[in-house]
Design an enzyme around this catalytic site. Structure first.
Site, PDB file in Angstrom:
ATOM      1  N   THR A  32      20.974  23.214  14.485  1.00  0.00           N
ATOM      2  CA  THR A  32      20.308  24.129  15.405  1.00  0.00           C
ATOM      3  C   THR A  32      20.359  25.545  14.819  1.00  0.00           C
ATOM      4  OG1 THR A  32      21.157  22.766  17.192  1.00  0.00           O
ATOM      5  CG2 THR A  32      20.338  24.969  17.791  1.00  0.00           C
ATOM      6  N   GLU A  65      24.350  19.578   4.649  1.00  0.00           N
ATOM      7  CA  GLU A  65      23.508  20.567   3.976  1.00  0.00           C
ATOM      8  C   GLU A  65      23.877  20.661   2.504  1.00  0.00           C
ATOM      9  OE1 GLU A  65      25.023  21.040   6.849  1.00  0.00           O
ATOM     10  OE2 GLU A  65      23.527  21.719   8.302  1.00  0.00           O
ATOM     11  N   ARG A 115      21.102  32.090  12.120  1.00  0.00           N
ATOM     12  CA  ARG A 115      22.001  31.790  13.246  1.00  0.00           C
ATOM     13  C   ARG A 115      23.409  32.283  12.955  1.00  0.00           C
ATOM     14  NH1 ARG A 115      23.980  25.620  14.952  1.00  0.00           N
ATOM     15  NH2 ARG A 115      26.107  26.263  15.408  1.00  0.00           N
ATOM     16  N   ASN A1009      23.776  15.546  19.700  1.00  0.00           N
ATOM     17  CA  ASN A1009      23.769  16.943  20.125  1.00  0.00           C
ATOM     18  C   ASN A1009      22.556  17.707  19.617  1.00  0.00           C
ATOM     19  OD1 ASN A1009      25.146  19.083  21.521  1.00  0.00           O
ATOM     20  ND2 ASN A1009      25.470  19.987  19.505  1.00  0.00           N
TER      21      ASN A1009
END
Lengths: 1200, 340
Positions: A32, A65, A115, A1009
């Site tokens: 996210t 990642e 973020r 999630n």
């Protein structure tokens, strides 16, 4: 599409659309707020969408990642055009490879929805702490401030990277830009194709590694040449700035949308200028324009090209008369001279001054704003100019908060409303499952397509997964909407859930004379009297026009269930006047047809019916002259709240957390537990009510409750004295607590109404089996009665753990849950396990929690579900990262054990003084069951008494650590994304050691999630993101891998199938003297069915062999028995029966029946194979070895 | 030996037709059936009610959790090519038509009057050579009498007949008070065949859980008997082809069916148990039996034991029931032994 035709998309789609069309290979990992970009790319690839060179890009989901960028690095070296999307911690995991990719001068663009990086807390929201951590990697960095810009700069970055050979990091603000829907002019394939230079692409390809033209890259270099080689790249960076500027110029020529690396906005003679990067620069620019139109001479400077930072271009962009500059950073670097942009601007200005480029060195101040998506508004921009105008502006400031500790924050005066007067602003308050957000996204499309208006949408969700409040901010207007902040004053406010009015003043955002639309379950002439006084007054004060509809009834009648989206959307169009009514309704129907046609005509028909019925049921309510309500809002404050909760958390619950000053905040991220109890969210439509006459007292309902909202107790008859009228109890039916009373009680305001308890209840009325021992009733009809019953229930004494003769599923539910009322989804399949963990071991439990669902419902503020018992003990909980949870938990276990050892050492030392019997008992105590723990605590109490009178200095030390003589149980908890993928390396390592740590894997078989991306736990045949056609490989057998160590305890459980086996596995794992792992089946909203049937589906999973239950206990090896015991050896159901119940499998059939058939057969085959393997294993008794299980260390008292 | 027959307006190479079953889901199996001598492929029914449920269920599963949480706007992939409703079925008809040369009959169980018409049209458009209407209403209402049930069913049949040009067969359940009359009305309305009788899921009771369990067991030859009797009664009275389904396991079962007047039989359970190739064996047995008993064609035997032509018609009638009852004794002493 015409060149200037606009399309409403969000920032993620705007970027992914370009990145996808300019790539051949995309490697991703969900995080996210960047996940959507990867998901879209995968969706497009699955559907065969081609890039501008007519190839379908290959999209691969990796295990982290770090894996994604590794794969990208490889593909780049093979001469491909690549991209990836990420944010926050994910970007940080890419850093090592970013140095490599830049060092090798390889064209690449990484698109980042910027973020916050987790520090004192995790945050999913937006700031620049992640991208600023990459400014040293050698990547060029381009910042976008709006959805259109992000779309455009995705292309500019790619072309510039190909030309310059320098890799790019293109970023835009997470959520604010990534999730904002705005109307953009999309780039056509022709434009993109022509914008890319074939020669650059050819050159990139020619550098690809191939044995046909072999070279070696990635050598190891020594002191003799490394430095020089590192400097060899300089010319590439020297020309980079002008390449970017040139590409921006070319882009402007092609599209008419002109960008500059540093763009000045404002008065040519401005003396005061604000420098900003990202979406804030848009707010600065718009506010400067507005202020200048109102007589000021301000300036704003938009930084797009952050790396390389060009002193020359920057200095040239500023007007000559600039004397004062405020630089804004959306990040914090504690201990630094200033934040990154401030330092760069200051350096650039000094250089420009030194070189004579600028005659005067302006005053430069630096400020932080907007951390973790904190709002940044025009009023704040004005506050910064106000500060600059002071004789001595502060060098360092913050804006947007109240810093009453270090006094850094600027005072922000009244709101500044700079939106053009023809902008229509609307706010919609909805509930997660009611479809409000979806409807609003749809409305934006309709308005943009039908009216040609420009539209903007931004959606705010609260931190709960079940029953969350959503607030949709929609703006429409003739001109482009550049307002990257929330609506503060709306022309139209819609309250889609009547209950909201009880606690919140939703009307406060309504402009005078604005329209208020209310969904109310009352007749139009009754609605007013059901409004709290505060709301009535607020409406009257604003002279609001009020419209009401019983949308629930209209939706139900149309067969839409709880989805009031279509009804409320129709109301909006009918009364807002944004479009003509008839035109709007035709457009809604067209949109419905478009959205649902492929999902079947019945869905379309029902939506149409809802639209048609809406107008007849929409009524205007005449605004009375005076408020006359008989009641007030209940609000969020409760007298019994602890001081901190009342002062801080209740304010956050009320949605006013922005008003809390710095001094209210814990300095290190430490918060009290046990605060969900104050929320009383009342989100259930129906709740269970107990019928003692039918109940068989099995406690299954309490066991399966995901929110600890139905509980059982046994007590003496005398304890029931003073109970509220009609309080229910029954004679206890089993011998263990004979002559006592049994009580089962629902927490009416905390229940989410998921229905799991009712579904699992095995007790039926013998004459009418439709009636069970617990039955569903509308909450509203019984909530007052049940509330007082529950209050009384909570005061009944808790069970004495030593009185529990046998620890099983039933007795576990007499123990106090220390995890309650979490924000997990209604019907969650994970939380019953966590609740059980706290019931069994909660008062001596430490949890290391991987990031994911369990960390969000477990630790997302404002409230926390972990709580304490009457003695103040309860689980201590922490979350480190997603990827390191096993290691983190191991450290917690090792650290805790060191303190235990110290306590034992001191006790041994003091044994004679406190009494050798007591010391011996304390050291030798068995501490496996809750009863054992209770006994040990009693011994520690005795010890403390002795220590009080003991003069030895060691006694003082032992007093500090004496509680460590009571075993602490460290559990490492996380989901399958962590255990199977990103954290597997650490988990594997922890299992390979002999430390007694317990691992609980809450296996939903998908990244729940972040929205259902495939993990290595995803079973064959399941559709998930990145496996949209149905996963073609089988699930990794994590249990079998763990068993291969032979010294670890391994269990596979599914409470819905066998709750006693679950309890047994938990108890065994907790007592096991080495590493233990439990893999727990957790049904999940991402499986696609009504979770009321979660336990039935768990049972099917076990009965079909899909999810075998087993326990592998290495201690059995020494006894000559096979260590593996299968607890579900009989296959009673078919795999296909299991598969067809869940949309994740069933949708594959709807996509491709042949594939479903094939994958279904494979699933059945794999299941049979796995069972056969387990059955064989369960027959093998290994040769006993002394070292097969780690021996439990039993300390002894000196001399004994 | 000629075992060809005429059914629903088609000339079939054999009267042994694989009935509606999940076998048609797999194209290879369909091909195997044709190779084993299937003269016609009958699809399993498309259930309108089920399609509706499925649409709503999938839509709900995907849509309800959407857009309610900041980190996850959706929880399942959103395929644009989602095929809900009848798409998959219609595509399968087309796919089967591609694969085989024999007629392909679609089967429909409607729920609403509009649904019957709509889906009948779609099935015709998809290339079905014929249509079998699976008429089945569980009439549970106290306000609805048998006449209404039959009238409404007939109206639907007429609607469909007026809608499509392809031949239509009507598959009935055994629960009509006057099946012969009803079947005759259906034939008069223009149906090309009546198929008797449907088999249903049966509800069993789980005594431990006080719940209802649904079962569908494979048929046995025993179930054939009720069909034989009604076919015998219908064959001369009902002016269209008759087919029997339910309980045809052996070639001799099929022969009995033809002797009571059926034009064709439908076989399901035997093929599910023994595989599609079993059909070839049944055809071979049929030929062998006919040769052994010196029949030259099916026409020769068709209807020879129908009610009007049977040597002992009363055996199909009520008094037969009474005689059997009187002759019945304990299972360990079966009647034929007793008689013997």
């Amino acid at each position: 599409m015409n060149p200037h035709e606009t399309k409403p998309v969000d920032g993620n789609e705007a970027v992914a659309d370009v990145a996808y069309r300019l790539s051949e290979m995309i490697a991703v990992y969900p995080i996210t707020p960047a996940s959507t970009m990867g998901e879209l790319a995968d969706e497009w690839s699955t559907h065969g969408r081609t890039n501008v060179w007519d190839q379908t890009p290959r999209v691969v989901e990796m295990q982290s990642e770090a894996g994604a960028i590794g794969a990208i690095h490889g593909a780049l070296q093979a001469g491909n055009l690549c991209t990836t999307f990420t944010a926050s911690q994910g970007l940080l995991l890419m850093i090592p490879n970013m140095y490599k990719i830049a060092g090798e001068l390889t064209p690449l663009v990484i698109h980042v929805a910027a973020r916050t990086v987790a520090s004192h807390a995790l945050s999913i929201f937006g700031d620049h702490s992640d991208v600023m951590a990459c400014r040293q990697t050698g990547f060029a960095m381009l910042a976008s401030s709006s959805v259109q810009e992000a779309h455009d700069q995705a292309a500019i970055a790619t072309a510039a990277s190909l030309q310059s050979r320098v890799p790019f990091l293109h970023f835009f603000d997470g959520f604010r830009t990534s999730h904002e829907i705005n109307c953009i002019e999309p780039l056509t394939n022709e434009q993109l194709r022509s914008f890319m230079n074939d020669a650059d692409i050819k050159a990139h390809r020619s550098r690809g590694l191939t044995p046909d033209k072999p070279v070696i890259r990635g050598t190891a270099q020594n002191p003799d040449v490394f430095f020089q080689a590192r400097e060899a790249v300089n010319p590439f960076y020297n020309s980079l700035g002008s390449i970017i500027a040139e590409q921006m110029r070319r882009f402007g020529e092609m599209t008419g949308r002109h960008y500059l690396p540093y763009e000045y906005v404002g008065h040519p003679d401005a003396t005061d200028v604000i420098v900003a990067i990202g979406s804030a620069s848009q707010c600065v620019a718009e506010t400067v324009r507005w202020l200048n139109a109102h007589g000021h001479k301000f300036g704003g400077l938009v930084v797009r090209m952050y790396r390389p930072f060009s002193t020359d271009m920057f200095a040239r962009a500023l007007p000559d008369k600039v004397r004062r500059i405020a630089v804004l950073d959306r990040t914090k670097e504690p201990g630094a001279i200033g934040e990154p942009l401030y330092q760069d601007v200051l350096s650039a200005l000094v250089e420009a001054y030194q070189s004579g480029q600028r005659p005067v060195l302006p005053l430069v101040i630096g400020g932080r704003y907007g951390l973790s998506s904190k709002e940044f508004t025009p009023a704040m921009v004005r506050a910064i100019f106000d500060e600059l105008s002071l004789p001595a502006p502060r060098r360092e400031f913050t804006v947007g908060i109240i810093d009453d500790v270090t006094q850094l924050s600027l005072p922000v005066k009244d709101d500044l409303h700079i939106e053009p007067p023809d902008t229509f602003e609307a706010l919609f308050y909805g509930l997660g499952a009611d479809g409000t957000v979806g409807a609003n996204k749809n409305s934006i499309k309709i308005i943009a397509e039908e009216s040609g208006f420009r539209a903007q949408g931004y959606f705010v969700y609260d931190s709960k997964k079940s029953g969350s409040m959503t607030v949709s901010h929609l703006r429409f207007g003739q001109a482009a909407i550049n307002a990257p902040y929330l609506i503060r004053k709306a022309d139209f406010v819609a309250c889609h859930q009547f209950e909201f009015l009880e606690k919140m003043d939703i009307v406060e955002t309504l402009k005078p004379g604005g329209i208020f639309l209310l969904n109310a379950p009352y007749a139009p002439d009754e609605v007013w009297s059901h409004l709290p006084l505060e709301i009535q007054e607020s409406l009257i004060a604003r002279g609001a026009r009020i419209f009401t509809i019983d949308a629930g009834a209209v939706a139900r009648d149309a067969g839409m269930g709880r989805r009031i989206n279509t009804v409320m959307q129709t109301c909006f169009f009918a009364i807002s006047g944004v479009l003509g009514r008839a035109e709007a309704i035709a457009a809604i129907k067209k949109a419905i047809e478009k959205t649902y046609a492929k999902r079947g005509d019945e869905v379309v028909r029902r939506n149409f019916a809802a639209v048609d019925a809406t107008i007849a049921n929409l009524h205007e309510v005449k605004l009375p002259a005076a408020a006359n309500s008989a009641f007030h809002q209940s609000g969020y404050f409760h007298e019994a709240m602890p001081e901190f909760t009342r002062r801080v958390q209740a304010v956050m619950m009320a949605g006013k957390g922005d008003s809390l000053p710095v001094s209210a905040m814990p300095v290190d991220g430490t918060w009290p537990t046990g605060s969900t109890r104050w929320e009383k969210r009342n989100i259930a439509e129906t709740i269970p009510v107990w019928d003692p006459s039918i109940c068989i007292q099995c406690n299954k309902c309490a066991f399966v409750c995901p929110h600890a909202a139905i509980r059982a107790k046994v007590c003496n008859t005398a304890n029931l004295n003073g109970s509220p009228e009609g309080f229910l109890s029954a004679a206890y039916k089993a011998p263990d607590f004979k002559h006592m009373r049994y009580v089962l009680q629902v927490a009416p305001e905390d229940c989410t109404g998921c229905g799991l308890c009712i579904q699992i209840c095995p007790a039926k009325d013998k004459s009418n089996p439709r009636i069970k021992a617990i039955n569903s009733v509308p909450r509203i009809t019984v909530v007052d009665r049940e509330r007082s019953r529950y209050d009384f229930f909570l005061k009944l004494p808790e069970i004495d753990p030593t009185a529990i003769a046998r620890l099983d599923a039933k007795s576990s539910q007499f123990m106090l849950p220390l995890f309650e009322y979490s924000g997990a989804c209604g019907g969650c399949g994970e939380t019953p396990y966590i609740k059980l963990l706290t019931q069994l071991f909660g008062d001596h439990l430490i949890i290391a929690n991987a990031t994911g669902c369990s960390s969000i419902y477990g630790g997302n503020l404002p409230t926390t579900p972990y709580t304490t018992n009457a003695s103040g003990r309860g689980p201590a909980w922490s979350n480190s990262l997603f990827e390191d949870n096993a290691e983190f938990g191991l450290g917690l276990a090792l650290g805790t054990d060191l303190r235990r050892q110290e306590a034992q050492r001191l006790l041994q030392l003091l044994a004679m003084q406190v009494g050798t019997d007591l010391a011996g008992n304390l050291l030798a105590a068995n501490q496996q069951t809750p009863a054992d723990i209770a006994r040990q605590r009693a011994l520690v109490d005795q010890l403390r008494l002795k220590l009080k009178t003991c003069p030895d200095p060691a006694a003082r030390q032992l007093e500090i650590v004496a509680d460590y003589l009571v075993q602490k149980s460290v559990w490492i908890v996380g989901g399958d994304g962590w255990a199977y993928d990103i954290g597997f390396g650490g988990l594997d390592h922890v299992l390979s050691l002999t430390e007694p740590v317990r691992i609980l894997v809450l296996d939903t078989e998908v990244y729940s999630n972040t929205g259902g991306q495939s993990s290595k736990s995803t079973p064959i045949g399941a559709a998930a993101k990145f496996a949209a056609a149905g996963k073609s490989t089988q699930k990794k057998d994590l249990g079998l891998m763990a068993m291969s160590y032979r010294h670890a305890y391994v269990a596979s459980v599914a409470f819905g199938a066998n709750e006693n086996q679950t309890v047994k596995a938990f108890a065994e794992a907790n007592a096991f003297p080495g590493p233990a792992i439990i893999i727990a089946y957790a049904h999940c909203i991402a499986h696609g069915y009504d979770l009321r049937y979660g336990c039935d589906q768990q049972k099917l999973a076990v009965d079909s062999g899909i999810w075998p239950l087993y326990r592998y206990d290495p201690r059995l090896i020494a006894t000559g028995k096979p260590p593996l015991q299968i607890d579900s050896s009989v296959v009673r159901a078919s795999v296909s029966e299991y598969l067809r119940n869940e949309a994740r499998f069933a949708m594959v059939e709807k996509l491709d029946p042949a594939r479903f058939h094939k994958l279904g057969l494979a699933a059945a085959h794999n299941t049979a194979e796995r069972l056969a393997l387990y059955r064989e294993l369960a027959r093998i008794a290994f040769p006993a070895e002394k070292s097969s299980a780690p021996a439990q260390e039993q300390p002894s008292v000196n001399g004994q | 030996m000629n075992i060809s027959c005429h059914y629903m307006g088609f000339d079939l190479s054999s009267p042994l037709i694989p009935g509606a079953s999940p076998m048609v889901d797999d194209l290879d199996t369909v091909r195997q059936l044709e190779d084993a001598g299937a003269p016609m492929i009958i699809m399993h029914s498309i259930f309108e009610e089920q399609l509706l449920q499925e649409q709503l269920y999938i839509n709900k599963s995907i849509e309800y959790p959407e857009e309610s949480y900041g980190e996850a706007a959706t929880y399942l992939p959103r395929p644009i090519e989602f095929r809900l409703g009848s798409d998959a079925y219609l595509r399968q008809i087309a796919a089967i038509k591609e694969k085989v040369d024999v007629p392909v009959i679609a089967s429909l169980n409607g729920h609403t009057r509009g649904g019957w018409i709509k889906y009948a049209q779609l099935l015709q458009q998809a290339g079905a050579d014929g249509l079998e209407l699976n008429i089945y209403e569980m009439s549970l209402s106290v306000d609805r009498n048998g006449e209404q049930v039959e009238r409404d069913a007939l109206a639907i049949i007429k609607d469909v007949l007026a809608t499509v040009k392809i031949p239509v067969a009507v598959k009935l359940s055994s629960f009509y008070s006057a099946p012969v009359h009803f079947a005759a009305s259906i034939a008069r309305a223009g149906a090309k065949a009546v198929v008797i009788f449907n088999r249903f899921y049966q509800a069993d009771i789980d005594l431990e859980n006080l719940s209802v369990q649904r079962n569908l067991k494979l048929s046995s030859s025993d179930e054939l008997l009720v069909r034989l009797r009604w076919a015998a009664a219908m064959s001369t009275e009902v002016n269209c082809d008759l087919a029997i389904t339910g309980g045809v396991h052996r070639a001799t079962d099929a022969i009995k069916c033809i002797m009571v007047g059926a034009s064709a039989v439908q076989i399901v359970s035997a093929l599910l148990e023994n595989g599609p190739d079993h059909l070839a064996e049944l055809n071979r047995h049929l030929v062998e039996w006919m040769e052994a008993h010196e029949y030259t064609s099916l026409a020769q035997m068709r209807g020879c034991i129908s009610l009007p032509r049977s040597a002992e018609p009363e055996a199909f009638e009520r008094n037969n029931y009474m005689r059997i009852l009187q002759g019945w004794t304990r299972a360990d002493n079966p009647p034929n032994q007793y008689r013997g």
